[in-house]
Each structure stands twice: as C-alpha cells, then as structure tokens.
Design an enzyme around this catalytic site. Structure first.
Site, PDB file in Angstrom:
ATOM      1  N   HIS A   1      61.423  26.450  68.214  1.00 54.36           N
ATOM      2  CA  HIS A   1      61.515  25.139  68.113  1.00 54.36           C
ATOM      3  C   HIS A   1      60.463  24.224  67.990  1.00 54.36           C
ATOM      4  O   HIS A   1      60.231  23.394  69.158  1.00 54.36           O
ATOM      5  CB  HIS A   1      62.489  24.621  69.319  1.00 54.36           C
ATOM      6  CG  HIS A   1      63.915  25.302  68.936  1.00 54.36           C
ATOM      7  ND1 HIS A   1      65.241  24.734  68.592  1.00 54.36           N
ATOM      8  CD2 HIS A   1      64.350  26.341  69.801  1.00 54.36           C
ATOM      9  CE1 HIS A   1      66.109  25.542  68.659  1.00 54.36           C
ATOM     10  NE2 HIS A   1      65.575  26.481  69.200  1.00 54.36           N
TER      11      HIS A   1
ATOM     12  N   CYS B   1      65.491  28.401  64.404  1.00 56.24           N
ATOM     13  CA  CYS B   1      66.298  29.169  65.327  1.00 56.24           C
ATOM     14  C   CYS B   1      67.568  29.453  64.797  1.00 56.24           C
ATOM     15  O   CYS B   1      67.798  30.282  63.883  1.00 56.24           O
ATOM     16  CB  CYS B   1      66.300  28.586  66.586  1.00 56.24           C
ATOM     17  SG  CYS B   1      66.780  29.317  67.985  1.00 56.24           S
TER      18      CYS B   1
ATOM     19  N   GLU C   1      60.357  21.327  66.897  1.00 53.93           N
ATOM     20  CA  GLU C   1      60.731  19.991  67.326  1.00 53.93           C
ATOM     21  C   GLU C   1      60.982  19.644  68.522  1.00 53.93           C
ATOM     22  O   GLU C   1      61.300  18.621  69.055  1.00 53.93           O
ATOM     23  CB  GLU C   1      62.161  19.596  66.538  1.00 53.93           C
ATOM     24  CG  GLU C   1      63.685  20.317  66.830  1.00 53.93           C
ATOM     25  CD  GLU C   1      63.355  21.804  66.738  1.00 53.93           C
ATOM     26  OE1 GLU C   1      62.620  22.505  66.268  1.00 53.93           O
ATOM     27  OE2 GLU C   1      64.502  22.387  67.303  1.00 53.93           O
TER      28      GLU C   1
HETATM   29  N1  GLN Z   1      71.508  31.711  69.981  1.00 54.89           N
HETATM   30  C1  GLN Z   1      71.703  30.781  69.037  1.00 54.89           C
HETATM   31  C2  GLN Z   1      72.311  31.519  67.612  1.00 54.89           C
HETATM   32  O1  GLN Z   1      72.464  32.719  67.496  1.00 54.89           O
HETATM   33  C3  GLN Z   1      70.572  30.084  68.551  1.00 54.89           C
HETATM   34  C4  GLN Z   1      69.867  29.257  69.537  1.00 54.89           C
HETATM   35  C5  GLN Z   1      69.052  28.233  69.130  1.00 54.89           C
HETATM   36  O2  GLN Z   1      69.229  27.508  67.906  1.00 54.89           O
HETATM   37  N2  GLN Z   1      68.181  27.647  70.165  1.00 54.89           N
HETATM   38  O3  GLN Z   1      72.781  30.816  66.937  1.00 54.89           O
END
Ligand code: GLN
Length: 214
Positions: free
Chosen positions: A168, A77, A170
């Site tokens: 994610h 992410c 995890e």
């Molecule tokens: N919205 C976050 C970003 O742009 C990422 C969100 C996440 O890691 N769950 O960094």
C-alpha cells in the site's frame, strides 16, 4: 483526471496522495463517472467485498470498456487481486493482467508488516512498503514486467496499461508510486520540490494502531 473506485477500502488515502502531487482525482462509483478518466485506482480493502460490489453496482463491463479505450488501471493489494487473470483457488474478477495471485498469502491480519525496498523503475531511493494481509503474485505472463521481486514472490508488476502492487503506497508518506502511475496516465505532475509535506503525525506504522487495542 484519475478516478478512485469508491466502493470499499482506502479511497481517501489515495486521494490525499494524488492531491499532494498536484493530480486531480475523483471517487468513482456510478457508470457515468468512468468516462473520460485517464486512470483508475482500485484501492486496497477486501477483494471479495469489492468484487461483489462491482457486480451489484454493475461496473465490471464499464471498467473493461474504458480500459480498452485507454484508461490505465492501478490496483493496490485487494485491487491487484481484482485485476489478476488468475486467483489461486478462487474465481477471477476483472482479469486484466496476466498473473496468478494468492490471497492472504502471508497469513492473518496480524502477520501484516512494513519494510523498505529499492524499486529502481519507480524511485532512486528505497521506498517504504506496507503489507496488510497481503496477497503474493506467484507468476506473471510474458507481457508483464516485474517491478519488485521479494523472496519467493512478486510484489509489484506492470504492463503498458496496468500497474499492480501487493502493498500500500498510499499508507506510507512516499508518493513515488502515485507519481509513477500519474505519469503512466500521461498526466502533468507538480515539480518534485513542490510536493506538499505529509502530515507530521503520520508514521509508517499508523495503520497498526487498531491492532494494539486490547
Ligand atoms: N486480504 C485482502 C483480500 O484478499 C487484501 C487486503 C488489503 O487490501 N490490504 O482482498
């Protein structure tokens, strides 16, 4: 040994998954921590925050140097945003995988969701996926393999040295992606039958508990 970048975000959850599959891990933050890692996980969190902290802790060059020495990297992410060569409308951070990514592409935190998908390269059964204010990978370069394409975006991709997931693993009970990354790093794993069970209190929607507080 796999390092987990310990600046901000889901460090404990990755460490827990690696422990379950019998792979040693270490939260890493000091430049000296990065030498001799087989792999590095850049966890989910907030990419603007992680990229600022990378600069403050002076870690960009160390990570890039160890990457060129053979350290594999997985970004989940926000971690995927940190690794992308191009971030729509924003400056690039590490730029270690040829792809364009768009932050917060599904909307606000409340547009977060869970679903399941089959990712044949990773597991035989379908895998639970958790998207939290996730980015979308809009396009990848020729050397990048798409592992999961969904609707109008790419959700997981890899090169020989980098793995990226916009969701994610995890934050689910599934360790398939952690096993895949550990193997990519050349590490020995516990036999699948010996993997420790997850905490029975864990649910795939556990992360939403804060959103329900009024
Ligand atoms: N919205 C976050 C970003 O742009 C990422 C969100 C996440 O890691 N769950 O960094």
């Amino acid at each position: 040994m796999i390092g987990i970048l310990n600046l901000q975000g889901g460090v404990a959850e990755h460490s827990d998954h690696l422990q379950r599959i019998g792979v040693a891990s270490l939260p890493v933050k000091e430049p000296a921590d990065f030498t001799h890692l087989s792999g590095l996980i850049i966890p989910g969190g907030e990419s603007t925050c992680i990229s600022r902290l990378l600069r403050i802790f002076d870690l960009n060059d160390v990570i890039i140097r160890e990457f060129h020495r053979g350290m594999k990297i997985w970004g989940t992410c926000a971690g995927a945003v940190i690794l992308a060569k191009s971030i729509a409308g924003e400056p690039t951070c590490l730029g270690l995988i040829d792809m364009e990514i768009e932050r917060n592409s599904f909307g606000s935190q409340l547009d977060s969701f869970t679903c399941e998908a089959s990712v044949p390269a990773i597991a035989k059964r379908s895998i639970p996926l958790t998207f939290i204010r996730a980015p979308k990978i809009l396009r990848v370069g020729k050397e990048v393999t798409v592992l999961l394409r969904m609707d109008d975006y790419i959700a997981a991709a890899e090169t020989t040295d980098v793995l990226v997931t916009v969701f994610h693993p995890e934050l689910t009970g599934c360790v398939a992606f952690h096993r895949y990354f550990a193997r990519k790093c050349g590490l020995d794993l516990l036999d699948e039958t010996k993997i420790a069970p997850i905490d029975p209190a864990w649910k795939n929607t556990s992360w939403t508990r804060f959103a329900r507080i009024t």
